[in-house]
Design a protein around this motif. Structure first.
Motif, short mmCIF file in Angstrom:
data_model
loop_
_atom_site.label_atom_id
_atom_site.label_comp_id
_atom_site.label_asym_id
_atom_site.label_seq_id
_atom_site.Cartn_x
_atom_site.Cartn_y
_atom_site.Cartn_z
N MET A 171 -8.98 9.78 32.64
CA MET A 171 -7.62 9.26 32.57
C MET A 171 -6.66 10.28 31.96
SD MET A 171 -7.32 6.28 33.96
CE MET A 171 -5.81 5.65 33.21
N ARG A 172 -7.19 11.26 31.24
CA ARG A 172 -6.35 12.35 30.70
C ARG A 172 -5.80 13.22 31.81
NH1 ARG A 172 -9.67 15.53 26.29
NH2 ARG A 172 -10.25 16.46 28.26
N TYR A 173 -6.48 13.23 32.95
CA TYR A 173 -6.10 14.09 34.06
C TYR A 173 -5.34 13.34 35.16
CZ TYR A 173 -9.71 16.86 31.77
OH TYR A 173 -10.47 17.53 30.84
N THR A 174 -5.75 12.09 35.40
CA THR A 174 -5.12 11.30 36.47
C THR A 174 -5.32 9.82 36.21
OG1 THR A 174 -5.11 10.79 38.84
CG2 THR A 174 -7.20 11.52 37.91
N ASP A 175 -4.27 9.04 36.49
CA ASP A 175 -4.41 7.60 36.31
C ASP A 175 -5.28 6.98 37.41
OD1 ASP A 175 -2.61 7.78 38.43
OD2 ASP A 175 -1.05 6.57 37.46
N LYS A 176 -5.56 7.72 38.45
CA LYS A 176 -6.44 7.22 39.51
C LYS A 176 -7.91 7.16 39.08
CE LYS A 176 -3.43 8.65 43.27
NZ LYS A 176 -2.40 9.36 42.51
N ALA A 177 -8.22 7.75 37.92
CA ALA A 177 -9.59 7.71 37.41
C ALA A 177 -10.08 6.28 37.21
CB ALA A 177 -9.68 8.48 36.09
N MET A 178 -9.16 5.37 36.94
CA MET A 178 -9.56 3.97 36.74
C MET A 178 -10.10 3.34 38.01
SD MET A 178 -5.93 1.93 36.51
CE MET A 178 -5.11 3.07 35.42
N LEU A 179 -9.91 4.00 39.14
CA LEU A 179 -10.39 3.47 40.42
C LEU A 179 -11.84 3.85 40.70
CD1 LEU A 179 -7.24 4.17 42.61
CD2 LEU A 179 -7.85 2.07 41.38
N SER A 180 -12.42 4.69 39.86
CA SER A 180 -13.82 5.08 40.04
C SER A 180 -14.73 3.89 39.82
CB SER A 180 -14.20 6.19 39.06
OG SER A 180 -15.59 6.40 39.10
N ARG A 181 -15.69 3.73 40.72
CA ARG A 181 -16.68 2.66 40.59
C ARG A 181 -18.05 3.23 40.19
NH1 ARG A 181 -18.25 -0.11 44.47
NH2 ARG A 181 -18.18 1.54 46.00
N ASP B 248 -40.58 11.80 42.18
CA ASP B 248 -40.89 13.20 41.83
C ASP B 248 -40.80 13.43 40.32
OD1 ASP B 248 -41.26 13.78 44.50
OD2 ASP B 248 -39.32 14.77 44.76
N GLY B 249 -40.24 12.46 39.60
CA GLY B 249 -40.19 12.54 38.14
C GLY B 249 -39.10 13.42 37.56
N VAL B 250 -38.02 13.69 38.33
CA VAL B 250 -36.94 14.49 37.74
C VAL B 250 -36.30 13.69 36.60
CG1 VAL B 250 -36.48 15.80 39.84
CG2 VAL B 250 -35.16 13.74 39.38
N ASN B 251 -35.79 14.40 35.61
CA ASN B 251 -35.19 13.74 34.46
C ASN B 251 -33.80 13.18 34.75
OD1 ASN B 251 -36.50 16.55 32.80
ND2 ASN B 251 -37.41 14.52 32.67
N LEU B 252 -33.05 13.85 35.63
CA LEU B 252 -31.69 13.44 35.93
C LEU B 252 -31.41 13.61 37.41
CD1 LEU B 252 -28.76 12.67 34.99
CD2 LEU B 252 -28.35 15.13 34.72
N ILE B 253 -30.84 12.57 38.02
CA ILE B 253 -30.30 12.67 39.37
C ILE B 253 -28.80 12.56 39.24
CG2 ILE B 253 -30.19 11.70 41.69
CD1 ILE B 253 -32.88 10.25 41.02
N ALA B 254 -28.09 13.57 39.67
CA ALA B 254 -26.63 13.54 39.68
C ALA B 254 -26.17 13.37 41.12
CB ALA B 254 -26.06 14.82 39.08
N THR B 255 -25.51 12.25 41.39
CA THR B 255 -24.95 12.05 42.72
C THR B 255 -23.50 12.47 42.68
OG1 THR B 255 -24.10 9.78 42.41
CG2 THR B 255 -26.45 10.03 43.01
N THR B 256 -22.97 12.87 43.82
CA THR B 256 -21.55 13.18 43.94
C THR B 256 -21.02 12.55 45.22
OG1 THR B 256 -19.88 14.93 44.14
CG2 THR B 256 -22.12 15.49 44.83
N GLY B 257 -19.94 11.81 45.08
CA GLY B 257 -19.32 11.17 46.23
C GLY B 257 -19.69 9.71 46.38
N GLY B 258 -18.85 9.01 47.13
CA GLY B 258 -19.13 7.61 47.47
C GLY B 258 -18.83 6.62 46.37
N THR B 259 -17.95 6.96 45.43
CA THR B 259 -17.68 6.06 44.30
C THR B 259 -16.29 5.43 44.35
OG1 THR B 259 -16.90 7.89 42.91
CG2 THR B 259 -19.26 7.32 42.77
N GLY B 260 -15.57 5.64 45.44
CA GLY B 260 -14.20 5.14 45.52
C GLY B 260 -14.09 3.78 46.20
N PHE B 261 -12.93 3.53 46.78
CA PHE B 261 -12.60 2.24 47.39
C PHE B 261 -12.87 2.16 48.88
CE2 PHE B 261 -9.44 -0.18 44.51
CZ PHE B 261 -10.19 0.10 43.38
N SER B 262 -13.16 3.29 49.51
CA SER B 262 -13.40 3.28 50.95
C SER B 262 -14.54 2.32 51.29
CB SER B 262 -13.76 4.69 51.43
OG SER B 262 -14.26 4.66 52.75
N PRO B 263 -14.42 1.61 52.40
CA PRO B 263 -15.52 0.70 52.79
C PRO B 263 -16.87 1.41 52.91
CG PRO B 263 -13.59 0.27 54.13
CD PRO B 263 -13.29 1.52 53.33
#
Length: 162
Positions: free
Chosen positions: A103-113, A60-75
């Motif tokens: 990382m300024r807010y939470t040390d769990k940020a390093m777990l983002s994939r 469709d030619g959108v300039n940006l697709i922003a996804t939310t979710g599904g970036t953690g460690f869950s299978p």
């Protein structure tokens, strides 16, 4: 004006057992930053559904697709893998910047994939699943992303540091 699409990746939001709060948060931030949001879609945490939606938005030619979710460690968290399947080039600095800022807010940020990539003239950005984290991350990278999109579209040249 830029165009965008928002893709929420969540089994529970797809099944309507949980309200999608992140997608509307992302949409609001994009609109506040001059994007026309063409579509907001919810899909389950399944690679094929994610890839299909990303490919459709790119076509469709959108300039940006922003996804939310599904970036953690869950299978079932497969958004980064689906994004890599679609992207022609990766933009690792954007995801690295989001993780460093978070990382300024939470040390769990390093777990983002989360990853960021480009397909043709579309940037694909993975955001976390929580509305608060979406807001923190998207607000941190939105201005550099707008410049990157302008470069991608040939509207401006690369900007050298002085």
């Amino acid at each position: 004006m830029f165009t965008a699409a928002v893709l929420t990746v969540s089994d529970s939001a797809f099944k309507k057992s949980r309200e999608d709060l992140s997608g509307p948060t992302v949409k609001r931030i994009l609109e506040e930053n001059g994007f026309e949001v063409k579509d907001i879609t919810v899909v389950p945490d399944e690679t094929d559904f994610i890839v299909t939606a990303l490919e459709r938005f790119c076509a469709d030619g959108v300039n940006l697709i922003a996804t939310t979710g599904g970036t953690g460690f869950s299978p079932r968290d497969v958004t980064p893998e689906a994004t890599v399947k679609v992207a022609e080039r990766l933009v690792p600095g954007v995801a690295e910047a989001m993780r460093a800022n978070s990382m300024r807010y939470t040390d769990k940020a390093m777990l983002s994939r989360a990853v960021c990539g480009i397909k043709k003239s579309t940037v694909i950005l993975n955001l976390p699943g929580s509305p608060k984290a979406c807001e923190e991350n998207l607000n941190f990278v939105i201005n550099p992303l707008k410049h990157g999109i302008e470069v991608l579209l040939g509207r401006v040249g690369e900007c050298a540091r002085k």
